[in-house]
Enzyme design. Structure first.
Site, PDB file in Angstrom:
ATOM      1  N   LYS A   1       0.852  -1.193   0.000  1.00 10.82           N
ATOM      2  CA  LYS A   1       0.000   0.000   0.000  1.00 10.82           C
ATOM      3  C   LYS A   1       0.888   1.243   0.000  1.00 10.82           C
ATOM      4  O   LYS A   1       1.960   1.242   0.640  1.00 10.82           O
ATOM      5  CB  LYS A   1      -0.890  -0.034   1.248  1.00 10.82           C
TER       6      LYS A   1
ATOM      7  N   SER B   1      -9.987  -0.941   6.810  1.00 15.73           N
ATOM      8  CA  SER B   1      -9.386  -0.767   5.481  1.00 15.73           C
ATOM      9  C   SER B   1      -8.650  -1.960   4.893  1.00 15.73           C
ATOM     10  O   SER B   1      -8.265  -1.917   3.726  1.00 15.73           O
ATOM     11  CB  SER B   1      -8.430   0.418   5.496  1.00 15.73           C
TER      12      SER B   1
ATOM     13  N   SER C   1      -9.793   1.567   2.658  1.00 15.18           N
ATOM     14  CA  SER C   1      -8.895   2.347   1.836  1.00 15.18           C
ATOM     15  C   SER C   1      -7.844   1.535   1.078  1.00 15.18           C
ATOM     16  O   SER C   1      -7.280   2.032   0.099  1.00 15.18           O
ATOM     17  CB  SER C   1      -8.187   3.380   2.707  1.00 15.18           C
TER      18      SER C   1
HETATM   19  N1  GLN Z   1     -13.229   3.727   6.094  1.00 17.13           N
HETATM   20  C1  GLN Z   1     -12.686   4.129   7.361  1.00 17.13           C
HETATM   21  C2  GLN Z   1     -12.320   5.592   7.318  1.00 17.13           C
HETATM   22  O1  GLN Z   1     -12.537   6.204   6.314  1.00 17.13           O
HETATM   23  C3  GLN Z   1     -11.498   3.277   7.714  1.00 17.13           C
HETATM   24  C4  GLN Z   1     -10.287   3.657   7.006  1.00 17.13           C
HETATM   25  C5  GLN Z   1      -9.104   2.825   7.385  1.00 17.13           C
HETATM   26  O2  GLN Z   1      -9.222   1.779   8.014  1.00 17.13           O
HETATM   27  N2  GLN Z   1      -7.934   3.337   7.022  1.00 17.13           N
HETATM   28  O3  GLN Z   1     -11.826   6.125   8.276  1.00 17.13           O
END
Ligand code: GLN
Length: 496
Positions: A85, A184, A160
Site C-alpha cells: 500500500k 481498510s 482504503s
Molecule cells: N473507512 C474508514 C475511514 O474512512 C477506515 C479507514 C481505514 O481503516 N484506514 O476512516
C-alpha cells in the site's frame, strides 16, 4: 491449478516448489508478473508505481542463492512477488498516500513491515493505490483516480486498501500489504473476495507507515489463501524497537491451520445480524458460514457486545483527532507540497494545505481540529475514550466465553462508483469492523461465496482475542476447506 497458471495466480507453496525444483527462476517469476501488471493494470489501476528495477535486482540475488543451494534459508516469502500500500515506505520509491500533498515524496528509508517481507525473501513489485491518507472505503478519494473492482469494473474495490485487494483478486500478485484503521483491510478484502487479515494491534510494527490514527492503525496481508496469509503473518509479526507498541510475537501462524474447528467455541452476535443496513444476501451468507462451522464441529455461542453500536460515533471522534494531529507534519516546509510564491509563512501554509489535501482529508482535519479545541474536547474526545474502554471490556467479556467471533465484514457487497456520495453514509461501510480496531483485537475477512442478489463476493469477518490471531486463522482455514480457495476474479482467470 495447472502449472501453466500465471505466476501471480499461484500460491506461495506452488511458487516455492517450482523455484526449488528449478522449474522456473525468480527472474522469470518477477518478469512475468511485471508483464502482467503492464498488460492488465492500466485499466484496473491498482498500482501507483511499479518497482521493476528493485524487483529484478532482488530476483537476481535470490536466483544466485538458489544456485548455491541455499533456498531453504532464503525465508518464508522467498521468491514471492509482494506489493505494498502506498502509505508504506520503500527506500528510493514514492510514498504518496494517494495524495497530491506527497506526490513527489521519495522514501528515505524502508518501513519495518516492508523490510520484514524483504528479509523473508519477497520480491518487491510496487506500490498500491488507496484512499487519500487512508480516509475512505472505496479508493474514490485517491488523488490519482480510483482502482476498479476486478469482479465488476463499474464497482469500487472497497478501501482504503483498494489497490491491495484488487491486485490480489485479479491474480497480479499473490500477496500484498495493506493497513487497517477502521476496516481498510477487511472491507476491501470482502468487496474483492480475498483473504485480508488485520492482526491484533501491536502485532506488526507501524514504523515507516504514514500514520492516520496511531492508536488504531495496523498493517496486515492480503492473499488468496489462508496459508499464504499465515505465511505472510509469520514474516510480518514481531517486536520492533522502532515502534514502542509492537510486541514480541513468535507464533507460527501456519501451525494449527489443519486442526479443524472441533471443540472450538465460535461466538455469534445477534444484534449485529439484526443491524439496520445489513443486506439480506450478506446476512444469509454469514449465517450459512456459521452453521457450516457448527456442522464441522464448532460450538456456536451467542454473545453480546452492548457498546459496539457506539463504535462508529467514537471512531469518528478519535480517528479525526489523531489524523488532525498526525497530518500537522505536512506543513509545506518539512514535508509535503509547497505552493510557490508566498511572502509570508501563514499564507504558504494555508495555500499548500488547501491545495495539497483533497476534500475528505480536509474534512477530517477540520473535524479533528474542532473536536480537540478547548471546551469541545471534554464533550467529545474524553467520552469517546470512555466508550473505547467500554467496547474493549465488552470484547474481553465475550472472549471469556468463546475462542473467536463470526460477524459480517461489510454491510453489503461492492457498490458502484459514485453510488455513495454522502460521507456519513460512506462511514457506515465500516459498521462491523470499527469496534475491533477500537478494542485492538485481530479481525480478518474470509470469502464465503457470492450474494444471491448481486452475484458479487460476500465476506465473513472472523475476530480473535488480542494476540490470539491464530484462532481466527484456524477458523478461516476451515471455511476455506468448506468454500474452496478464494478465486481469481472471473475476467482475470488464466485462459478466460
Ligand atoms: N473507512 C474508514 C475511514 O474512512 C477506515 C479507514 C481505514 O481503516 N484506514 O476512516
Amino acid at each position: 491449478m495447472t502449472a501453466a497458471a500465471p505466476f501471480g495466480q499461484m500460491s506461495i507453496r506452488q511458487l516455492q516448489d517450482g523455484l526449488q525444483a528449478k522449474d522456473f527462476s525468480c527472474v522469470e517469476v518477477a518478469s512475468s508478473v511485471l508483464d502482467a501488471i503492464e498488460a492488465k493494470d492500466e485499466e484496473l489501476h491498482a498500482f501507483l508505481e511499479v518497482t521493476a528495477d528493485q524487483a529484478r535486482e532482488a530476483a537476481r540475488a535470490l536466483d544466485a542463492r538458489i544456485a548455491e543451494g541455499a533456498f531453504a534459508e532464503a525465508g518464508p516469502l522467498a521468491g514471492i512477488p509482494v506489493a505494498y500500500k502506498d502509505n508504506m515506505n520503500l527506500l528510493g520509491t514514492h510514498t504518496t498516500c494517494s495524495s497530491a500533498m506527497l506526490e513527489n515524496y521519495v522514501a528515505p528509508y524502508t518501513a519495518t513491515c516492508v523490510q520484514r517481507t524483504l528479509d523473508a525473501g519477497a520480491i518487491p513489485i510496487g506500490k498500491l493505490n488507496m484512499d487519500e491518507f487512508a480516509f475512505g472505503s472505496s479508493t474514490e478519494t485517491s488523488s490519482f483516480g480510483p482502482t476498479l473492482n476486478p469482479w465488476d469494473e463499474e464497482r469500487v474495490p472497497g478501501g482504503s486498501s483498494g489497490g491491495s485487494a484488487a491486485s490480489v483478486a485479479a491474480g497480479l500478485v499473490p500477496v500484498t500489504l495493506g493497513s487497517d484503521t477502521g476496516g481498510s483491510i477487511r472491507q476491501p478484502a470482502s468487496f474483492c473476495g480475498v483473504v485480508g487479515v488485520k492482526p491484533t494491534y501491536g502485532a506488526v510494527s507501524r514504523y515507516g507507515v504514514v500514520a492516520f490514527g496511531s492508536s488504531l492503525d495496523q498493517v496486515g496481508p492480503f492473499a488468496r489463501s489462508v496459508e499464504d496469509a499465515a505465511l505472510a503473518m509469520n514474516a510480518l509479526c514481531g517486536h520492533d524497537p522502532l515502534d514502542c507498541t509492537s510486541q514480541p510475537i513468535t507464533t507460527d501462524f501456519t501451525a494449527n491451520l489443519d486442526d479443524g474447528v472441533k471443540g472450538m467455541r465460535v461466538g455469534t452476535v445477534p444484534a449485529f445480524m439484526e443491524a439496520q443496513g445489513l443486506a439480506a444476501e450478506v446476512k444469509a451468507r454469514v449465517e450459512e458460514a456459521a452453521s457450516k462451522l457448527e456442522a464441522a464441529g464448532a460450538e456456536l455461542v451467542e454473545v453480546e457486545l452492548p457498546h459496539a453500536k457506539a463504535a462508529i460515533s467514537a471512531y469518528y471522534v478519535l480517528g479525526p483527532c489523531e489524523a488532525f494531529s498526525n497530518l500537522a507534519r505536512f506543513d509545506s516546509v518539512r514535508y509535503g507540497y509547497c505552493d510557490p510564491g508566498h511572502k509570508d509563512l501563514g499564507s504558504q501554509y494555508e495555500a499548500s494545505r488547501a491545495k495539497g489535501f483533497g476534500p475528505e482529508a480536509r474534512r477530517r482535519i477540520m473535524l479533528g481540529s474542532y473536536l480537540l479545541s478547548a471546551g469541545v474536547y471534554e464533550q467529545y474526545y474524553y467520552p469517546a475514550q470512555q466508550v473505547r474502554t467500554l467496547i474493549t471490556e465488552d470484547y474481553t467479556r465475550a472472549f471469556e466465553k468463546v475462542d473467536c467471533l463470526i460477524l459480517p465484514t461489510a454491510p453489503r457487497t461492492a457498490f458502484k462508483f459514485g453510488e455513495i456520495a454522502d460521507p456519513t453514509e460512506m462511514y457506515l461501510s465500516d459498521m462491523f469492523t470499527i469496534s475491533i480496531n477500537i478494542a485492538g483485537n485481530g479481525g480478518m475477512n474470509m470469502p464465503v461465496g457470492t450474494g444471491v442478489d448481486s452475484g458479487l463476493p460476500v465476506g465473513a469477518q472472523i475476530v480473535s482475542p488480542a494476540f490470539k490471531d491464530e484462532n481466527m486463522l484456524r477458523v478461516a482455514a476451515e471455511l476455506e476447506r468448506i468454500y474452496g480457495q478464494a478465486p481469481v476474479a472471473p475476467a482475470f482467470r488464466a485462459g478466460e
